[in-house]
Design an enzyme around this catalytic site. Structure first.
Site, PDB file in Angstrom:
ATOM      1  N   PRO A  63      23.520  60.826  50.131  1.00  0.00           N
ATOM      2  CA  PRO A  63      22.742  59.620  50.457  1.00  0.00           C
ATOM      3  C   PRO A  63      22.831  59.285  51.932  1.00  0.00           C
ATOM      4  O   PRO A  63      23.910  59.365  52.537  1.00  0.00           O
ATOM      5  CB  PRO A  63      23.398  58.547  49.586  1.00  0.00           C
ATOM      6  CG  PRO A  63      23.891  59.307  48.399  1.00  0.00           C
ATOM      7  CD  PRO A  63      24.358  60.631  48.947  1.00  0.00           C
ATOM      8  N   CYS A  64      21.690  58.918  52.508  1.00  0.00           N
ATOM      9  CA  CYS A  64      21.619  58.791  53.960  1.00  0.00           C
ATOM     10  C   CYS A  64      21.404  57.363  54.440  1.00  0.00           C
ATOM     11  O   CYS A  64      21.246  57.133  55.625  1.00  0.00           O
ATOM     12  CB  CYS A  64      20.487  59.667  54.490  1.00  0.00           C
ATOM     13  SG  CYS A  64      18.885  59.262  53.750  1.00  0.00           S
ATOM     14  N   GLN A  65      21.399  56.389  53.514  1.00  0.00           N
ATOM     15  CA  GLN A  65      21.050  55.018  53.928  1.00  0.00           C
ATOM     16  C   GLN A  65      21.966  54.481  55.020  1.00  0.00           C
ATOM     17  O   GLN A  65      21.549  53.692  55.855  1.00  0.00           O
ATOM     18  CB  GLN A  65      21.094  54.072  52.713  1.00  0.00           C
ATOM     19  CG  GLN A  65      19.957  54.308  51.730  1.00  0.00           C
ATOM     20  CD  GLN A  65      20.313  55.321  50.657  1.00  0.00           C
ATOM     21  OE1 GLN A  65      21.201  56.148  50.832  1.00  0.00           O
ATOM     22  NE2 GLN A  65      19.610  55.279  49.539  1.00  0.00           N
ATOM     23  N   PHE A 109      23.050  56.009  57.523  1.00  0.00           N
ATOM     24  CA  PHE A 109      22.694  56.551  58.838  1.00  0.00           C
ATOM     25  C   PHE A 109      21.239  56.317  59.205  1.00  0.00           C
ATOM     26  O   PHE A 109      20.820  56.582  60.317  1.00  0.00           O
ATOM     27  CB  PHE A 109      22.951  58.060  58.874  1.00  0.00           C
ATOM     28  CG  PHE A 109      24.366  58.439  58.538  1.00  0.00           C
ATOM     29  CD1 PHE A 109      25.406  58.058  59.357  1.00  0.00           C
ATOM     30  CD2 PHE A 109      24.647  59.179  57.400  1.00  0.00           C
ATOM     31  CE1 PHE A 109      26.714  58.398  59.047  1.00  0.00           C
ATOM     32  CE2 PHE A 109      25.957  59.537  57.081  1.00  0.00           C
ATOM     33  CZ  PHE A 109      26.992  59.131  57.909  1.00  0.00           C
TER      34      PHE A 109
END
Length: 357
Positions: free
Chosen positions: A78-80, A82
């Protein structure tokens, strides 16, 4: 395309977009892990091999040693934490999952790993410390790792989606050769018009309506030079350039954040894109923005259209309610983009990697 079938371990699997691409590159997935129930169900509906474990990755880490020696570990944590679109909080728990990915790599000790994430993690100064820490940890595990920032439109995907792929290979490897292999996999994406026109208008069995969120005009529009940027409609759903590429499809699709386009222009009933004229009127001041519903010729993209833009196979089965399916599609790594990366890595391992399996 490979001398032997490479084996892969898929982490943060989601609906399996990355897996579709890696499988096409000749990689046999022996284990997959996803915490979201609906996404895991989607994966199982399309991969009836029983490799999916629907659980928190922290609960499966200890079992991963049984896959020691697999060729490739891949996934998109999950990239939220960044994301430029998010709060960009280094203390966000999701920001730590890139290191959990390396914990899995430590246990499996593959020949190579591929970790996908948002572009920001690959180049922003704000994330320099995190990036350096990640690369040092990978190095301590015996992997030389390079972040490659790639644009999906250069890999057959009709979507302006830039992402970073951290490619790690055991021992030192030649970054120039890998870059060259990635370049050789490039293929120009079709326009949205070419991609979607064969689906036909929304409202049929082949392309059912799946988003009912109205499209209304913003009374205080945020303008940009392009008609396909800015925010001059309600919500954050942006118009799509039929003759070009879509902006990044967000995981927040399903409501008024779902992108939309001029259906009459797509199917040739109209000669001009309605949003271009409306945008021009706002810029020139001949149109006064007021809260009202947009013409019916503008409509939000369907699940079938979103999946096609993400290059999922036409017969891919999605599980869950419509909102969940839109999220799964938006979260996915475009299949064709993943395939290109996987092919480059497999070619490198087969031709240039000196380490033993």
């Amino acid at each position: 395309m490979s001398r032997h079938t490479s084996t892969g371990v898929s982490l943060f699997t989601g609906a399996g977009g990355m897996d579709v691409g890696f499988e096409k590159a000749g990689i046999k997935v022996v284990f997959a892990n996803e915490i979201m129930k609906e996404a895991a169900s989607t994966y199982n509906a399309n991969h009836p091999s029983g490799v999916m474990v629907n659980d928190d990755i922290h609960n499966v880490l200890s079992t991963l040693t049984k896959f020691k020696g697999a060729d490739i570990v891949f996934g998109g944590p999950p990239c939220q934490g960044f994301s430029v679109a998010g709060k960009m909080d280094p203390n966000d728990e999701r920001s730590k999952l890139i290191f959990t990915f390396l914990d899995a790599v430590q246990r499996i000790q593959p020949r190579a790993f591929v970790m996908e994430n948002v572009k920001a993690l690959g180049y922003l100064e704000k994330w320099n410390d995190v990036r350096t820490k990640y690369l040092k940890k990978a190095q301590s595990l015996g992997y030389h790792t390079v972040p490659f920032i790639l644009n999906a439109t250069e890999y057959g995907v009709a979507q302006k989606r830039e992402r970073v792929f951290f490619i790690g290979i055991r021992n030192l490897y030649d970054e120039k050769i890998m870059r060259n292999l990635l370049n050789k996999e490039k293929t120009l994406a079709p326009s949205v018009r070419v991609l979607l026109s064969s689906l036909g208008k929304a409202g049929t069995n082949k392309n059912p309506h799946t988003c009912t969120a109205k499209i209304t005009f913003a009374t205080q529009p945020v303008m940009r030079k392009s008609p396909y940027a800015g925010m001059y409609f309600n919500g954050q759903g942006r118009p799509i350039d039929i003759d070009g590429y879509a902006n990044t499809l967000p995981a927040s699709m399903g409501g008024n954040k779902t992108p939309f386009f001029d259906e009459e222009y797509l199917y040739g009933k109209a000669k001009k894109d309605w949003v271009v004229g409306y945008h021009r009127g706002l810029v020139e001041g001949s149109i006064v923005p007021q809260f009202q519903e947009a013409p019916k010729r503008l409509r939000r993209i369907t699940i079938k259209e979103a999946a096609r833009i993400q290059t999922f196979p036409n017969d891919y089965i999605f599980s869950g309610n419509n909102g969940s399916i839109y999220t799964q599609i938006g979260n996915a790594v475009p299949c064709k983009m993943a395939e290109a990366v996987a092919k480059a890595v497999v070619k490198y391992l087969n031709k240039y990697d000196s380490s033993k399996k």
